[in-house]
Enzyme design. Sequence first.
Site, PDB file in Angstrom:
ATOM      1  N   CYS A  41       0.862  -1.183   0.000  1.00 46.14           N
ATOM      2  CA  CYS A  41       0.000   0.000   0.000  1.00 46.14           C
ATOM      3  C   CYS A  41       0.897   1.233   0.000  1.00 46.14           C
ATOM      4  O   CYS A  41       1.786   1.350   0.855  1.00 46.14           O
ATOM      5  CB  CYS A  41      -0.901   0.014   1.227  1.00 46.14           C
ATOM      6  SG  CYS A  41      -1.846   1.548   1.397  1.00 46.14           S
ATOM      7  N   ASP A  67      -0.324  -5.918   0.561  1.00 47.38           N
ATOM      8  CA  ASP A  67      -1.635  -6.248   0.007  1.00 47.38           C
ATOM      9  C   ASP A  67      -1.509  -7.609  -0.668  1.00 47.38           C
ATOM     10  O   ASP A  67      -0.497  -7.904  -1.302  1.00 47.38           O
ATOM     11  CB  ASP A  67      -2.072  -5.215  -1.039  1.00 47.38           C
ATOM     12  CG  ASP A  67      -2.429  -3.876  -0.414  1.00 47.38           C
ATOM     13  OD1 ASP A  67      -3.001  -3.870   0.694  1.00 47.38           O
ATOM     14  OD2 ASP A  67      -2.150  -2.839  -1.039  1.00 47.38           O
TER      15      ASP A  67
END
Length: 142
Positions: free
Chosen positions: A59, A66
């Site tokens: 992120c 992620d």
Amino acid sequence: MNGMGGKKPKRKGTTTKLGYNERHAKSGISTVLPDIETFPNQYKGYEITIVIPEYTAICPKTNLPDFGTITLHYKPDKACLELKALKMYIHAYRNIGIFYENAVNRILRDVVASCRPVWAKVTGEFAARGGLRSVIEARYPE
């Protein structure tokens, strides 16, 4: 009624209350990634689906990882994607900060540039975070 007494919410520039800004929004879009190699297609009129269940990226705001599954579905024209090169390309996302939406659209853009398919669709199904799960889909041609 919009629940705000008839007033529309005001938008202030490109920064949100959470501190996201244009730098975050553009993160990873132009990062240099490995080329996606191809090989000459020998047949017409068929489709290919590639499922990549181990997609990871970072992120750009929080620097947290992620995780997701990327599904690439396309109809080849003159070239097919070489899977080892595609794997190296996808693994390169591990070290870049990029939003889900940008990753899916970037993957589609790079696949189209590489093999010039008749059509293509990239779907990103991302792991739940904070009680929310996202599914992003991008198509070529639009």
